[in-house]
Design a protein around this motif. Structure first.
Motif, PDB file in Angstrom:
ATOM      1  N   HIS A   1       3.451   6.317   1.953  1.00 50.03           N
ATOM      2  CA  HIS A   1       2.244   6.160   2.783  1.00 50.03           C
ATOM      3  C   HIS A   1       2.333   7.015   4.047  1.00 50.03           C
ATOM      4  O   HIS A   1       1.323   7.578   4.493  1.00 50.03           O
TER       5      HIS A   1
ATOM      6  N   ARG B   1       6.247   2.495   1.840  1.00 49.70           N
ATOM      7  CA  ARG B   1       5.812   2.872   3.181  1.00 49.70           C
ATOM      8  C   ARG B   1       6.124   4.336   3.469  1.00 49.70           C
ATOM      9  O   ARG B   1       5.369   5.023   4.172  1.00 49.70           O
TER      10      ARG B   1
ATOM     11  N   TYR C   1      -3.268   1.245   3.682  1.00 49.12           N
ATOM     12  CA  TYR C   1      -2.126   0.829   2.861  1.00 49.12           C
ATOM     13  C   TYR C   1      -2.423  -0.593   2.403  1.00 49.12           C
ATOM     14  O   TYR C   1      -2.481  -1.529   3.213  1.00 49.12           O
TER      15      TYR C   1
ATOM     16  N   VAL D   1      -2.964   4.432   0.066  1.00 56.25           N
ATOM     17  CA  VAL D   1      -1.970   4.011  -0.928  1.00 56.25           C
ATOM     18  C   VAL D   1      -2.271   2.586  -1.380  1.00 56.25           C
ATOM     19  O   VAL D   1      -2.527   1.701  -0.556  1.00 56.25           O
TER      20      VAL D   1
ATOM     21  N   CYS E   1      -0.336  -0.315  -3.324  1.00 54.26           N
ATOM     22  CA  CYS E   1       1.019  -0.699  -3.736  1.00 54.26           C
ATOM     23  C   CYS E   1       0.934  -1.940  -4.619  1.00 54.26           C
ATOM     24  O   CYS E   1       0.515  -3.009  -4.158  1.00 54.26           O
TER      25      CYS E   1
END
Length: 622
Positions: free
Chosen positions: A348, A345, A358, A402, A404
């Motif tokens: 991000h 995070r 995200y 982003v 993840c």
């Protein structure tokens, strides 16, 4: 790409009628260029040596050029190498785009992309009897282009798929560079630890032989006007071994207050230098404050608050912020529950753009046969049950933001080449479709596994490991964070006090002692759950030892009993050979802080044997 390169060649004033490129005339200057690229040449040595026997009669030559387009090494068919001398396609030849126009070496350097230039696509008439395929080589630390691998020869033998061979060679060189840099960084750290100031100085920057930052401690980026200049991988000092002769005041950023520069030697070899900084009360105060990351719009503040003042934690935060600013792939490693997603995070939160997406994927929670369609998407009719109209994958959904990948160590080995290709090409192909779809995605991978062990066991690809681990962040477990435990308890108490409309909890000294002594196998997540449970189950705001879960109350006594058991075994009170062996392994793990390489060396066994023993005796690495 060719058309744009021709436009640049015209704008640069390149003479399209020249016979060939120019060559550095001085042998001394050529040797200097080769010496400046000594690490690149060393990294390419094995790849070139492996390919050399196959190129002797293949009517081609394989070329290594530096970041200026100067050829520093070449192997291949002797007849073709001799022919290349006519146009200075030889060691010392300069093949930048500004010198010779469109060509495999220069255009690959200019664009940073694999480049195939066939015959008349060359800008200069004198080299149109050649075809070349060039692929840039990137520095594993900052991803800057530091050279090019090029395959050249007559047009009739070339096909576009020759580019794949050159790409493979470039990747092999990058992997060798990464290993080389890890080895050099380890030796630099050892040299520092062996020095007189290795443990005493709070603020220090370690520089390798080229003057690049390899390690930093006690620095807060918020206190510098240009923190990117102090990022790991940036060049801070010139390449010089006589560090005593440097005028630091003229070279360093004005915010730095150097106390001295020490040359570092290890095993009789110069490894780099340590730059010591004067302690600044303002800087020390800043490091002692818990770090709170400002969330993006639409993200709950509790999701991105990182609380802690432990040095390991602050260093991890600083590294994450520098990685976010550099726009590189990030690998976050740590035990279950340490807060790895908070660091994702954090990355991000530094992505430009108000609405940067995200997107998360748990690689362990998706069926093996579905992970491909989930990541890359699919088109209608790609397989039985495919949705009408198809569906975009997570890569496309994360475009501009982003992606993840949690538990990346659980990604099936057969899917890993496709992930590597998507990262290399910055594009995806949906399942059942040949259309290339460009994506601009920052990848953050997370794992609680040791991926190097997974590589050894054949469960993870080495090339993918180096691609996702451009920057590796080690999030420390809670038991190694000292007073952060109390800060986190306070943070969670205020969080749940707001949620339940109750006053924050207070803890007796006995309760605090139990909490300090507990090993926290579930780390921060477990601590959060414990505090939340106390808010639910206790009616009083004062928490005593009896209010704590049984595993926390009993942990200290269990550890004392275990220590007594170990003492009995080592003193000969137990004749169980397996118990003695298991005990020795546990003691070595504690002494070496979980470093399996050193544990194996101390015990005098190989790493594979150590892994087998750990499994046999059900011993956890931590």
């Amino acid at each position: 790409m060719i058309a744009e390169s021709w436009k640049r060649s015209v704008a640069s004033g390149v003479d399209a009628g020249q016979h060939g490129s120019r060559k550095i005339s001085s042998e001394e200057d050529v040797n200097r260029r080769r010496q400046l690229s000594a690490q690149l040449r060393e990294a390419a040595f094995q790849a070139f040596g492996r390919l050399a026997p196959h190129l002797k009669n293949a009517n081609t030559i394989l070329i290594l050029a530096d970041e200026l387009g100067v050829i520093i090494d070449a192997i291949g068919d002797p007849a073709v190498m001799e022919s290349g001398q006519d146009i200075h396609l030889e060691i010392g030849g300069v093949w930048s785009e500004g010198t010779i126009g469109t060509n495999g070496i220069g255009t690959a350097l200019k664009t940073g992309q694999p480049t195939y230039v066939h015959a008349a696509e060359h800008f200069v008439e004198g080299v149109q009897a050649w075809t070349c395929a060039g692929v840039p080589i990137r520095d594993p630390i900052d991803q800057s282009v530091i050279g090019v691998v090029d395959l050249s020869g007559p047009p009739q033998i070339f096909r576009e798929h020759n580019l794949a061979l050159v790409m493979a060679a470039a990747r092999e060189i990058e992997i060798a560079l990464a290993e080389q840099q890890r080895r050099d960084r380890t030796l630099l750290l050892e040299a520092f630890l062996m020095s007189d100031h290795g443990r005493a100085s709070d603020s220090v920057i370690l520089l390798d032989k080229t003057g690049r930052i390899q390690f930093r401690r006690g620095l807060d980026d918020m206190l510098f006007s240009r923190p990117d200049k102090l990022a790991v991988g940036r060049k801070l000092l010139p390449e010089v071994e006589d560090v005593a002769g440097l005028d630091l005041g003229k070279i360093l950023p004005p915010e730095l207050k150097p106390r001295g520069l020490e040359r570092l030697n290890f095993e009789g070899t110069y490894r780099g230098a340590a730059l010591f900084l004067n302690s600044d009360p303002v800087r020390q105060t800043a490091r002692q404050q818990p770090r709170r990351i400002k969330p993006r719009s639409g993200v709950a503040e509790s999701e991105v608050v990182i609380v802690g003042t432990a040095p390991k934690m602050l260093d991890a935060i600083e590294l994450a912020e520098r990685a976010a600013a550099a726009n590189v792939t990030v690998l976050i490693q740590g035990e279950t529950g340490v807060g790895k997603e908070l660091f994702a995070r954090l990355v991000h939160s530094r992505v430009p753009g108000k609405d940067a997406p995200y997107v998360t994927v748990n690689c362990a929670a998706i069926a093996r046969d579905l992970i491909g369609s989930d990541l890359f998407g699919y088109v209608e009719g790609a397989f039985t049950g495919a949705a009408r109209g198809g569906r975009p994958g997570k890569f496309e959904l994360a475009d501009g933001g982003v992606l993840c990948l949690d538990e990346i160590g659980d990604m099936p080995i057969e899917m890993q080449p496709y992930l590597l290709r998507a990262l290399e090409q910055r594009a995806v192909y949906r399942i059942g479709d040949s259309k290339r779809r460009p994506v601009d995605v920052r990848l953050v991978a997370m794992t609680n596994r040791d991926l190097r062990n997974e590589i050894t066991n054949g469960k993870f690809r080495r090339d993918l490991f180096y691609r996702i681990g451009v920057v590796t962040i080690e999030v420390p477990p809670l038991r190694e964070r000292g007073e952060d435990l109390l800060l986190l308890i306070e943070h969670f108490c205020h969080l749940f006090a707001r949620e339940t409309d109750r006053p924050p909890l207070q803890f007796t000294e006995e309760a605090i002692a139990h909490l300090r002594n507990y090993r926290w196998p579930g780390n921060v997540r477990e601590l959060r759950n414990v505090v939340q449970r106390l808010f639910v189950l206790t009616t009083d705001s004062l928490v005593t030892g009896e209010d704590l879960p049984p595993e926390i109350r009993d942990d200290f006594s269990d550890r004392r009993a275990e220590d007594d058991s170990i003492t009995n075994i080592l003193s000969g009170n137990s004749g169980d050979l397996e118990s003695i062996e298991a005990c020795a392994i546990r003691r070595a793990l504690v002494a070496e802080k979980g470093n399996l390489t050193r544990v194996a060396a101390v015990l005098g066994i190989s790493r594979p044997t150590l892994y087998r023993k750990l499994k046999q005796y059900h011993i956890e690495r931590r």
